[in-house]
Write an enzyme that holds these catalytic residues in place. Structure first.
Site, PDB file in Angstrom:
ATOM      1  N   GLU A  91       1.064  -0.766  -0.014  1.00 56.94           N
ATOM      2  CA  GLU A  91       0.300   0.031  -0.046  1.00 56.94           C
ATOM      3  C   GLU A  91       0.636   1.331  -0.433  1.00 56.94           C
ATOM      4  O   GLU A  91       1.192   1.942   0.836  1.00 56.94           O
ATOM      5  CB  GLU A  91      -0.775   0.003   1.024  1.00 56.94           C
ATOM      6  CG  GLU A  91      -1.588  -1.143   1.403  1.00 56.94           C
ATOM      7  CD  GLU A  91      -2.328  -1.197   2.383  1.00 56.94           C
ATOM      8  OE1 GLU A  91      -1.911  -0.239   3.382  1.00 56.94           O
ATOM      9  OE2 GLU A  91      -2.807  -2.073   2.691  1.00 56.94           O
ATOM     10  N   PRO A  92       1.850   1.651  -0.591  1.00 63.46           N
ATOM     11  CA  PRO A  92       2.780   2.389  -1.070  1.00 63.46           C
ATOM     12  C   PRO A  92       1.778   4.164  -1.375  1.00 63.46           C
ATOM     13  O   PRO A  92       0.938   3.343  -2.241  1.00 63.46           O
ATOM     14  CB  PRO A  92       3.361   2.635  -2.240  1.00 63.46           C
ATOM     15  CG  PRO A  92       2.830   0.969  -2.951  1.00 63.46           C
ATOM     16  CD  PRO A  92       2.484   0.905  -2.465  1.00 63.46           C
ATOM     17  N   GLY A  93       2.462   4.758  -0.418  1.00 68.32           N
ATOM     18  CA  GLY A  93       1.133   6.284  -0.594  1.00 68.32           C
ATOM     19  C   GLY A  93       2.669   7.105  -0.494  1.00 68.32           C
ATOM     20  O   GLY A  93       2.827   7.314  -2.344  1.00 68.32           O
ATOM     21  N   ARG A  94       3.634   8.028  -0.337  1.00 66.91           N
ATOM     22  CA  ARG A  94       4.441   8.371  -0.365  1.00 66.91           C
ATOM     23  C   ARG A  94       5.455   8.244  -1.212  1.00 66.91           C
ATOM     24  O   ARG A  94       6.214   9.020  -1.789  1.00 66.91           O
ATOM     25  CB  ARG A  94       5.096   8.863   0.605  1.00 66.91           C
ATOM     26  CG  ARG A  94       6.341  10.010   1.006  1.00 66.91           C
ATOM     27  CD  ARG A  94       6.936   9.670   2.888  1.00 66.91           C
ATOM     28  NE  ARG A  94       6.175   9.382   4.141  1.00 66.91           N
ATOM     29  CZ  ARG A  94       5.043  10.503   4.749  1.00 66.91           C
ATOM     30  NH1 ARG A  94       5.776  11.643   4.319  1.00 66.91           N
ATOM     31  NH2 ARG A  94       4.583  10.206   5.314  1.00 66.91           N
ATOM     32  N   TYR A 126       5.104  18.366  11.282  1.00 71.79           N
ATOM     33  CA  TYR A 126       6.282  17.122  12.064  1.00 71.79           C
ATOM     34  C   TYR A 126       7.244  17.663  12.109  1.00 71.79           C
ATOM     35  O   TYR A 126       8.542  17.061  12.269  1.00 71.79           O
ATOM     36  CB  TYR A 126       6.498  16.020  10.980  1.00 71.79           C
ATOM     37  CG  TYR A 126       4.940  15.486  10.390  1.00 71.79           C
ATOM     38  CD1 TYR A 126       3.377  15.114  11.607  1.00 71.79           C
ATOM     39  CD2 TYR A 126       4.055  15.275   8.771  1.00 71.79           C
ATOM     40  CE1 TYR A 126       2.501  14.172  10.873  1.00 71.79           C
ATOM     41  CE2 TYR A 126       3.294  15.277   8.955  1.00 71.79           C
ATOM     42  CZ  TYR A 126       2.322  14.060   9.819  1.00 71.79           C
ATOM     43  OH  TYR A 126       1.116  13.248   8.920  1.00 71.79           O
ATOM     44  N   CYS A 186      -1.897  33.822  10.035  1.00 81.80           N
ATOM     45  CA  CYS A 186      -1.292  34.191  11.998  1.00 81.80           C
ATOM     46  C   CYS A 186      -0.464  32.891  12.928  1.00 81.80           C
ATOM     47  O   CYS A 186      -1.787  32.661  14.011  1.00 81.80           O
ATOM     48  CB  CYS A 186      -2.181  34.588  12.339  1.00 81.80           C
ATOM     49  SG  CYS A 186      -2.514  36.541  10.931  1.00 81.80           S
ATOM     50  N   GLU A 187       0.170  32.548  12.820  1.00 79.42           N
ATOM     51  CA  GLU A 187       0.771  31.489  13.740  1.00 79.42           C
ATOM     52  C   GLU A 187       2.043  31.478  13.243  1.00 79.42           C
ATOM     53  O   GLU A 187       2.417  31.200  12.726  1.00 79.42           O
ATOM     54  CB  GLU A 187       0.108  29.613  12.995  1.00 79.42           C
ATOM     55  CG  GLU A 187      -1.040  29.878  13.394  1.00 79.42           C
ATOM     56  CD  GLU A 187      -1.626  29.033  14.078  1.00 79.42           C
ATOM     57  OE1 GLU A 187      -0.714  28.841  15.298  1.00 79.42           O
ATOM     58  OE2 GLU A 187      -2.650  29.286  14.307  1.00 79.42           O
ATOM     59  N   TYR A 201       1.000  14.188   1.046  1.00 81.41           N
ATOM     60  CA  TYR A 201       0.639  14.623   2.125  1.00 81.41           C
ATOM     61  C   TYR A 201       0.399  16.222   2.532  1.00 81.41           C
ATOM     62  O   TYR A 201       1.223  17.256   3.037  1.00 81.41           O
ATOM     63  CB  TYR A 201       0.905  14.380   3.568  1.00 81.41           C
ATOM     64  CG  TYR A 201       0.952  12.681   3.127  1.00 81.41           C
ATOM     65  CD1 TYR A 201      -0.132  12.342   3.288  1.00 81.41           C
ATOM     66  CD2 TYR A 201       2.413  11.433   3.099  1.00 81.41           C
ATOM     67  CE1 TYR A 201      -0.162  10.511   3.192  1.00 81.41           C
ATOM     68  CE2 TYR A 201       1.845   9.862   2.914  1.00 81.41           C
ATOM     69  CZ  TYR A 201       0.594   9.908   3.184  1.00 81.41           C
ATOM     70  OH  TYR A 201       0.395   8.814   2.879  1.00 81.41           O
TER      71      TYR A 201
HETATM   72  C1  LIG Z   1      -1.106   6.025   5.362  1.00 76.92           C
HETATM   73  C2  LIG Z   1      -1.483   4.686   4.365  1.00 76.92           C
HETATM   74  C3  LIG Z   1      -0.486   3.699   3.699  1.00 76.92           C
HETATM   75  C4  LIG Z   1       0.300   5.101   3.036  1.00 76.92           C
HETATM   76  O1  LIG Z   1       1.313   4.937   3.573  1.00 76.92           O
HETATM   77  P1  LIG Z   1       3.217   5.989   3.229  1.00 76.92           P
HETATM   78  O2  LIG Z   1       3.731   6.131   4.011  1.00 76.92           O
HETATM   79  O3  LIG Z   1       2.654   7.133   2.119  1.00 76.92           O
HETATM   80  O4  LIG Z   1       3.042   4.919   1.816  1.00 76.92           O
HETATM   81  C5  LIG Z   1      -0.554   2.522   3.556  1.00 76.92           C
HETATM   82  N1  LIG Z   1      -1.507   2.034   4.205  1.00 76.92           N
HETATM   83  C6  LIG Z   1      -2.173   2.187   5.883  1.00 76.92           C
HETATM   84  C7  LIG Z   1      -3.307   2.203   5.834  1.00 76.92           C
HETATM   85  C8  LIG Z   1      -2.216   4.156   5.901  1.00 76.92           C
HETATM   86  O5  LIG Z   1      -2.843   4.439   7.576  1.00 76.92           O
END
Ligand SMILES: *Cc1c(COP(=O)(O)O)cnc(C)c1O
Length: 417
Positions: free
Chosen positions: A276-279, A319, A345-346, A373
């Site tokens: 499940e890659p996102g970043r 972060y 304004c922070e 993100y």
């Molecule tokens: C956020 C998330 C991801 C993706 O994470 P990355 O660090 O962006 O690869 C995959 N699986 C689940 C369940 C998540 O919450």
């Protein structure tokens, strides 16, 4: 610059693929998110190729960047999706994504979201608690459906990342404690409207080492063996997302090294592998283009006040994340150490601290590694319309989300009469 493969200087001018970013700023204004379709395509294909002959499914984590054009690009490449809300499900559908390649994660799925996902015949529910499992069974029964299920197990592995993006330690809210997993799998096996299909974990985000992934994989395989010994069959193993990208000096594993390590750790298992890659799919495929508004030279600090802010890009404030900040047109001349801040304004409204730059007012800057993100965590704080988003493809540039107007921001509000 290799980690920004699609953003390169030519003659001291920063380009996105074949397009100078000055031209994008002139046409679309700033702040502006710019994505490279080539970079996203390359990342997807690197994941896909690294699996070789292994039966696999790549489920892009929609929350990293949920623009329809990004989802559509990935859908056309064959990607599946990892969603965490009904809204994301609807986006996948709208973008032409395949819900039969979609897994649904998250600790707080509402009954309505569960109904929609059951009706859509998604690939699998990644269930995060016993109570959710019971609710899913009941709703599936009412709908005459059988819900395919993985339990998201918390393997209690230290991902060695920022505490806010670590999810696989026993203190975190995510998943089912490893010690309880067998008992809850046994319940799942008995429930009439549940079909046990997989085993799932996700230990955190922005991991820069392979070892925690492999430790988690081994814990999952131990559990898999114990489940199979009790007659529970597991068809797929979902090892989550979390591969880090290079923001600064970190050297995360490459996509190939990561996938090959997962394949090696599971090579004696016939299960389909899911990730499940996102970043790592989109992070370095995007930048945030911003213009310097004022320069302010206080006695001890120099501030560059730019037109992007924490509402556009929250990661530094949330972060203390580092993003490289580059000039769009390199200048010669004396550099100064700048605090790159927005108009919000922070005191937490900064994009970068202590950056050595030669700046004049009206200069354009790129906040790099902003594809993941960035826009997806943006807000309208200080009644700031969200930035425009564009996608570059070779020498074409496409508007993929118009800049919001102020009217958009209060369109749903009412003054009581
Ligand atoms: C956020 C998330 C991801 C993706 O994470 P990355 O660090 O962006 O690869 C995959 N699986 C689940 C369940 C998540 O919450």
């Amino acid at each position: 610059m290799s980690h920004f493969s699609s953003f390169n200087y030519r003659n001291h001018q920063l380009f996105a693929e074949e397009i100078p970013l000055t031209a994008i700023a002139a046409e679309f204004g700033t702040p502006c998110y710019v994505y490279s379709s080539a970079a996203i395509r390359t990342a997807y294909q690197s994941f896909d190729r690294a699996f070789g002959q292994r039966n696999h499914l790549i489920c892009y984590a929609v929350k990293a960047n949920s623009n329809l054009a990004v989802l559509n690009l990935l859908a056309r490449l064959g990607s599946g999706f990892d969603i965490v809300s009904g809204g994301e499900l609807q986006r996948v559908l709208k973008a032409g994504g395949d819900l039969q390649k979609t897994v649904f994660s998250g600790v707080g799925k509402t009954f309505e979201e569960i109904r929609i996902a059951l009706a859509a015949n998604i690939f699998c529910f990644n269930v995060e608690s016993e109570m959710e499992l019971i609710a899913l069974n009941e709703i599936a029964g009412q709908m005459g459906k059988i819900a395919p299920v993985s339990l998201r197990v918390n393997p209690d592995v230290d991902a060695n990342t920022h505490p806010y993006i670590s999810t696989g330690m026993k203190e975190n809210k995510f998943g089912i404690p490893a010690a309880e997993a067998e008992r809850i799998y046994a319940i799942a096996q008995q429930l009439p409207y549940i079909r046990v299909s997989g085993l799932d974990c996700h230990i955190g985000s922005q991991l820069t080492e392979i070892a925690p992934f492999i430790e988690a994989a081994h814990k999952m395989l131990d559990l898999l063996a114990r489940l199979q010994a009790t007659g529970i069959s597991i068809e797929h193993l979902d090892l989550g997302g979390g591969l880090g990208v290079r923001y600064d000096l970190e050297i995360p594993p490459t996509i190939e090294e990561y996938v090959k390590a997962l394949c090696a750790a599971t090579e004696n298992y016939p299960q389909q592998l899911l990730i499940e890659p996102g970043r790592s799919m989109v992070g370095n495929a995007g930048l945030l283009l911003t213009r310097v508004h004022y320069l302010k030279h206080a006695p001890h600090r120099n501030f560059a006040i730019v037109d992007a802010a924490m509402n556009d890009m929250l990661r530094p404030a949330l972060y203390q994340a580092y993003h490289s900040i580059l000039p769009i047109a390199k200048r010669t001349g004396e550099t100064k150490i700048y605090q790159i801040v927005g108009p919000v304004c922070e005191t937490g409204d900064f994009l970068g601290h202590d950056r050595n730059l030669t700046l004049e007012s009206n200069d354009l800057l790129a906040v790099m590694s902003a594809g993941a993100y960035g826009m997806s965590m943006s807000s309208n704080y200080n009644t700031r319309p969200r930035a425009v988003e564009v996608m570059v493809d070779g020498s074409s540039v496409h508007l993929i989300r118009a800049r919001e107007t102020i009217e958009d921001l209060y369109a749903l509000e009412k003054i009581p009469t």
